[in-house]
Write a protein that holds these residues in place. Structure first.
Motif, PDB file in Angstrom:
ATOM      1  N   GLU A  25      15.793   1.725  -1.130  1.00 39.78           N
ATOM      2  CA  GLU A  25      14.770   1.939  -0.103  1.00 39.78           C
ATOM      3  C   GLU A  25      13.428   2.286  -0.727  1.00 39.78           C
ATOM      4  OE1 GLU A  25      15.740   4.088   3.535  1.00 39.78           O
ATOM      5  OE2 GLU A  25      17.816   4.103   2.862  1.00 39.78           O
ATOM      6  N   VAL A  67      11.650  -0.786  -1.659  1.00 41.02           N
ATOM      7  CA  VAL A  67      11.037  -1.444  -0.497  1.00 41.02           C
ATOM      8  C   VAL A  67       9.747  -0.729  -0.108  1.00 41.02           C
ATOM      9  CG1 VAL A  67      11.369  -2.020   1.922  1.00 41.02           C
ATOM     10  CG2 VAL A  67      13.264  -2.244   0.324  1.00 41.02           C
ATOM     11  N   ALA A  68       9.796   0.617  -0.114  1.00 46.83           N
ATOM     12  CA  ALA A  68       8.600   1.386   0.245  1.00 46.83           C
ATOM     13  C   ALA A  68       7.494   1.156  -0.773  1.00 46.83           C
ATOM     14  CB  ALA A  68       8.949   2.868   0.319  1.00 46.83           C
ATOM     15  N   ALA A  89       5.887  -2.148  -0.106  1.00 43.01           N
ATOM     16  CA  ALA A  89       5.024  -2.076   1.075  1.00 43.01           C
ATOM     17  C   ALA A  89       3.696  -1.423   0.706  1.00 43.01           C
ATOM     18  CB  ALA A  89       5.719  -1.288   2.176  1.00 43.01           C
ATOM     19  N   ARG A 117       0.052  -3.337   0.826  1.00 39.53           N
ATOM     20  CA  ARG A 117      -0.996  -2.839   1.714  1.00 39.53           C
ATOM     21  C   ARG A 117      -2.282  -2.587   0.919  1.00 39.53           C
ATOM     22  NH1 ARG A 117      -1.897   2.709   4.526  1.00 39.53           N
ATOM     23  NH2 ARG A 117      -1.766   3.271   2.342  1.00 39.53           N
ATOM     24  N   LEU A 153      10.908   3.751   5.510  1.00 40.86           N
ATOM     25  CA  LEU A 153       9.690   2.929   5.438  1.00 40.86           C
ATOM     26  C   LEU A 153       8.870   3.057   6.729  1.00 40.86           C
ATOM     27  CD1 LEU A 153       8.027   0.834   3.929  1.00 40.86           C
ATOM     28  CD2 LEU A 153       9.458  -0.948   4.901  1.00 40.86           C
ATOM     29  N   MET A 182       7.030   6.279   6.772  1.00 44.61           N
ATOM     30  CA  MET A 182       5.851   6.190   5.906  1.00 44.61           C
ATOM     31  C   MET A 182       4.700   5.512   6.645  1.00 44.61           C
ATOM     32  SD  MET A 182       5.697   4.328   2.199  1.00 44.61           S
ATOM     33  CE  MET A 182       5.154   2.686   2.568  1.00 44.61           C
ATOM     34  N   GLU A 183       5.030   4.397   7.319  1.00 45.09           N
ATOM     35  CA  GLU A 183       3.974   3.647   8.020  1.00 45.09           C
ATOM     36  C   GLU A 183       3.424   4.451   9.201  1.00 45.09           C
ATOM     37  OE1 GLU A 183       5.801  -0.763   6.966  1.00 45.09           O
ATOM     38  OE2 GLU A 183       6.162   0.127   8.932  1.00 45.09           O
ATOM     39  N   SER A 207       1.189   7.226   8.010  1.00 47.92           N
ATOM     40  CA  SER A 207      -0.054   6.652   7.498  1.00 47.92           C
ATOM     41  C   SER A 207      -0.969   6.247   8.656  1.00 47.92           C
ATOM     42  CB  SER A 207       0.291   5.447   6.632  1.00 47.92           C
ATOM     43  OG  SER A 207      -0.725   5.218   5.730  1.00 47.92           O
TER      44      SER A 207
END
Lengths: 901, 112
Positions: A28, A31-32, A35, A39, B29, B32-33, B36
């Motif tokens: 995981e 994956v983070a 990302a 970004r 995830l 996190m998004e 943010s």
């Protein structure tokens, strides 16, 4: 975007976390990570990408440590969880930190040696990386989205790549180029620019109308050229100046837009000031201003080239349409080149067009391979130096740990776990590495600033713009971390093998390392390398001395040079000739001046040319080149330069005539075509004219100091059109005092005429001495660093080994050996490895000295002084470095030593 | 444990994670998004901090792992989903109350 490299690297970074944590969360986290990186890349391009890496590294190091600490804590405490707030890991870190700092402060010599050695290694690496980053990797400054820019180069096959293009080719491309949102052409040109009452020669760029738009250059004031009109630029005489020129030459006047500049004798209106960081597509050679291509005949003093497909002088830059793959654009260019070849077979047959992304162009695509190769070699060399420094420091560290083993055993006895002791040593190495990193950054800062000050003795100042960018700083931080690990890990691993009881008793088995042959190998290799480098430094230093003593065939003292090009100011050929004649006369009448000569080229400079000659009755072999170097000189030249005419006569005023056929040649020319004969009165033909040899001069150096003698011709000034001429003023007085006088005389005859390249002949010769100087400085520097490393290395290795031999020494002294004898015995036995290295180094240096022979200006490379001196120096350094720890051991009290044993 | 949080306050990263989970179950995830987005990029939970915090919060009993919701989209293998526990909710409420007390005090001083 998949970021396979980043992904792989992140997986390695994840190793910082303990395995159980990684097993649960690793997937995981990856994956983070992807990302986050995606970004940042979308938001702020490559900059953002690097920024994310910085945070990711910091995050992983910190969190990895925390997780490991909490795992250790839990393991130690079993299931009994301690109440929150005590944080033993951090407390022990703090204590270890304090203890490490105390220890280092108590041993300033050791701290200084370690920090100095590592800082030197880290600093050198940072300088080299900073230089490579500035020249190869840094995105083009001052433009928008530099990664979308590409260069379009012409290639002709047979290795002729990266060639400039013709004006018609550019126009065809610009009008049809589908894959690009814009194409622009540019070239350099020397311009004479008048600001007020004085003119000066500056470097300008002649650019197509969309140049600023395609590159996306912000303007401080005004605007760039309009992209609406014709592709080559406006019909009006408009010019954009650089911010530097605006500030320095135009006084930073905020109302500068609309003012006029005098360029090559006519008026040009300033319409914009480009932002300071933009320095053109080759930032190393920054132009002062930009003028439109539509006026190229006037600016370049050439014909109108817009119809000539064979005249290639334009470099092309294009911006890819967003989202388009470079491959598609390259395919389009291939088809475009094929179409052109059909349409204009005589000019475009066999010509290809290639697309080179700007970020991969480096200084210029043509020199990129050399640049990458040289940078690679340099990086490897300095990385090896750093590795050596780290290993040496590791030896020093180990020796220190050996002499501290009692203290460490005591700590162990009082309850410190082996892990705790390891942490303590690691903490010390972390402090040292951090300090070394800091000093290294300082060294790099001053080193890079020093590199920026390098002025090559050429006409234009180069903008190196070496600086400590933050990618360089990230590089240094990683390097520091790595160095700290390399030299801290070995001793801290060994310390775990420490046998508590025997150490406290002081027994022999408490030694930290057995079979320290690796240390000896290190000494062996370093001594060999130092010997080789010192011999080479000696040879290169001698080379510099020989270069300074080479007979160039002309005088260098008392000569002063000044160049002027009246043609640039719009003077006609007859006006130019008149100006030169009267100027020479006026300067000759100045006090102290003995003679004034003029020449098209100054010997041993970067410019020069050849002409094809034919000699009646001489049949050249098929491989033989009949191109001969030449110079165009006036009647005063030979006396000013101190070149004697050995037979025949020198030039006279009567020879300075367009129809003249008098020529003077050098001795080598005579020997090649008429060996053992007198050449005076003989003829050769060149450029459809039959030249009559009127005099012969001795051979000299014309292109480089190391050249073998070559044939050379002097043509009289006036017989061949020559453009710019350099005055060679020979005087009794200090040549530099002549500057103002010569300027005044020029100003009186031709107001506003720029005089450039004002320098003494000695200053000019600095250029030809550059290779010798560079060689001496670089090899000398590496030699010095190597000897320094040798000191630290030998000291560490011998120190370690002697510390283990103290009991043996004690026995020797107890049995009656004197301190001196014991010391010499230790030094002798320890210097066996050094002796072997010395022999090997000597042999390698002997071989290398034969290899570098062709680079040197003297023949006898087996110089006894250089060889004996280097061997002696290395032997002395190695023995002295062994002497101090040996003496320390020999002075220890034998009864004390024996009691402990 | 909740008492301790009440006394010392929650760390901002714990607060934001709990806040994200207050009304829905999420995987790492998405947390996190969400954080943010909510903080306009001011707080970015880097992977190490994020998963370290999640592990810590699970150990402290403020959140727990749960099955993925039936309509979940997969984001790289099978991500773990987290749900706030009742003690987590209590800690979050206590922290929100604590912060709002300060905000009220600031507003009372006409800071806008």
């Amino acid at each position: 975007m998949d970021f396979p490299v980043s992904r792989r690297f992140y997986r390695m970074v994840l190793l910082l976390f303990p395995t159980p944590f990684r097993k649960i969360y690793g997937g995981e986290m990856e994956v983070a990570f992807l990302a986050s990186i995606r970004r940042a890349g979308q938001k702020s391009g490559r900059r953002g990408f690097l920024g994310v890496w910085f945070f990711i590294l910091a995050d992983s190091v910190w969190q990895g440590l925390r997780q490991r600490a909490s795992m250790l804590r839990r393991r130690r405490q079993g299931s009994n969880r301690k109440p929150r707030g005590q944080r033993p890991f951090f407390r022990s870190m703090r204590e270890d930190g304090r203890s490490a700092a105390r220890h280092l402060a108590r041993n300033p010599g050791f701290t200084f040696a370690v920090v100095g050695t590592l800082a030197l290694g880290i600093g050198l690496n940072t300088v080299v990386f900073g230089g490579v980053y500035s020249l190869l990797l840094r995105p083009l400054p001052g433009v928008t989205e530099p990664e979308e820019l590409s260069l379009i180069c012409r290639s002709r096959g047979m290795g002729a790549e990266f060639l400039p293009s013709s004006l018609p080719l550019f126009q065809d491309l610009a009008s049809t180029a589908d894959p690009f949102s814009g194409v622009s052409g540019w070239t350099y040109s020397e311009l004479s620019v008048g600001t007020g009452d004085r003119a000066e020669r500056v470097l300008g760029q002649i650019v197509s109308s969309r140049f600023f738009e395609v590159l996306g250059v912000p303007m401080v004031l005004g605007r760039g050229f309009s992209s609406q009109g014709p592709e080559l630029g406006p019909q009006e005489q408009l010019v954009v100046v650089s911010e530097g020129f605006w500030r320095n030459q135009l006084g930073g006047d905020p109302r500068v837009i609309g003012r006029t500049l005098d360029i090559n004798g006519s008026k040009w209106e300033i319409i914009g000031v480009a932002a300071g960081e933009f320095r053109g597509l080759m930032p190393i050679l920054a132009p002062a201003l930009w003028a439109p291509l539509s006026h190229h005949p006037k600016l370049m003093r050439s014909d109108d080239l817009s119809q000539y497909r064979e005249n290639h002088f334009l470099d092309l830059v294009a911006r890819l349409k967003p989202g388009l793959e470079p491959g598609a654009a390259q395919e389009w260019l291939r088809e475009f080149a094929a179409r052109l070849a059909e349409e204009y077979p005589e000019a475009h047959k066999g010509i290809g067009l290639s697309l080179i992304p700007q970020k991969r162009a480096g200084l210029h695509p043509a020199v990129r391979d050399t640049q990458v190769g040289l940078s690679g070699v340099l990086i490897v060399v300095v990385a090896l130096l750093l590795l050596m420094a780290s290993v040496n420091v590791s030896g020093l560290f180990l020796a220190k740990a050996q002499s501290r083993r009692k203290e460490l055993a005591l700590r162990r006895g009082l309850g410190a776990s082996p892990a705790r002791l390891r942490n303590l040593l690691l903490m010390e190495s972390a402090f040292l590495a951090l300090a070394a990193g800091g000093v290294g950054v300082l060294i790099a800062r001053y080193g890079l600033a020093g590199l920026n000050r390098i002025r090559l003795p050429i006409q234009w100042t180069l903008n190196w713009s070496f600086s400590l960018d933050w990618p360089t700083l990230v590089f240094t931080s990683c390097l520091t971390l790595l160095a700290g690990l390399v030299f801290g890990l070995a001793p801290s691993v060994r310390i775990q093998r420490l046998d508590l009881m025997t150490t406290l008793k002081g027994g022999a088995s408490s030694r930290l390392g057995k079979g320290f042959w690796k240390g000896r190998l290190l000494v062996f290799v370093q001594v060999a390398l130092s010997t080789v480098l010192l011999v080479l430094s000696g040879l290169f230093a001698k080379n510099l001395k020989s270069a300074l003593e080479i007979d160039t065939g002309f005088r260098s003292d008392g000569l002063f040079l000044a160049t002027l090009d009246p043609g640039l100011q719009g003077f006609s050929p007859s006006e130019t000739e008149e100006l030169f004649v009267s100027l020479s006369q006026r300067i000759e009448n100045l006090p102290g001046v003995r003679s004034v000569g003029m020449a098209r080229y100054v010997p041993l400079g970067i410019d020069g040319a050849q002409r094809l000659v034919e000699v009646p009755g001489y049949l050249p072999s098929p491989e033989e080149s009949m191109n001969v170097r030449y110079n165009i000189v006036n009647s005063g030249y030979f006396s000013s330069m101190g070149i004697p005419v050995t037979s025949g006569r020198g030039f006279q005023a009567a020879d300075e005539d367009p129809g003249s056929v008098a020529a003077i040649v050098n001795q080598c020319f005579v020997e090649r075509f008429w060996p053992n004969e007198s050449a005076v009165g003989k003829t050769f033909s060149e450029g459809g004219r039959e030249w009559n040899i009127v005099g012969v001069v001795p051979d000299g150096k014309y292109v480089s100091l190391g050249e073998t003698i070559r044939p050379f011709i002097y043509f009289p000034w006036g017989s061949i059109p020559s453009g710019a001429m350099t005055l060679h003023v020979f005087s009794n007085s200090d040549p530099t005092s002549l500057i103002a006088l010569v300027r005044n005389e020029t100003e009186a005859l031709a107001p506003g005429m720029p005089l450039y390249d004002l320098k003494t002949m000695e200053e000019h010769l600095a250029f030809s001495l550059l290779p010798a100087r560079l060689g001496a400085v670089t090899v000398g520097l590496f030699g010095l660093v190597c000897v320094l490393l040798l000191c630290v290395g030998v000291h560490g290795v011998v120190g370690f080994s002697v510390a283990q031999r103290i009991p043996e020494v004690g026995v020797r002294i107890a049995l009656g050996a004197g301190v001196v004898r014991a010391t010499t015995q230790i030094v002798f036995s320890e210097s066996k490895a050094a002796g072997g290295g010395l022999l090997l180094g000597f042999a390698v240096a002997l071989g290398l000295s034969q290899l570098v022979k062709s680079l040197l200006y003297f023949r006898n490379t087996l110089d006894p002084v250089v060889f004996a001196g280097s061997v002696f120096l290395v032997a002395a350094v190695a023995n002295l470095s062994a002497f101090f720890p040996a003496r320390l051991a020999a002075r220890s009290d034998p009864s004390e030593v024996l009691r402990r044993e | 444990m909740v008492k301790e949080f009440k006394r010392n306050g929650l760390k901002p990263r714990f607060f934001h994670i709990l806040l994200s989970l207050a009304d829905q179950d999420l995987h790492g995830l998405r947390i996190m998004e969400e954080v943010s987005q909510r903080t306009d990029g001011e707080i970015h939970l880097w992977p190490g901090v994020l998963y370290g915090s999640l592990k810590h919060l699970v150990e402290e009993g403020l959140i727990r792992e749960t099955d993925p919701p039936s309509d979940s989209e997969s984001g790289g293998g099978q991500p773990r989903y987290y749900r706030i526990t009742s003690s987590g909710r209590a800690a979050l409420a206590a922290e929100a109350a604590r912060l709002s007390k300060y905000v009220a005090a600031a507003l009372a001083k006409n800071l806008g």
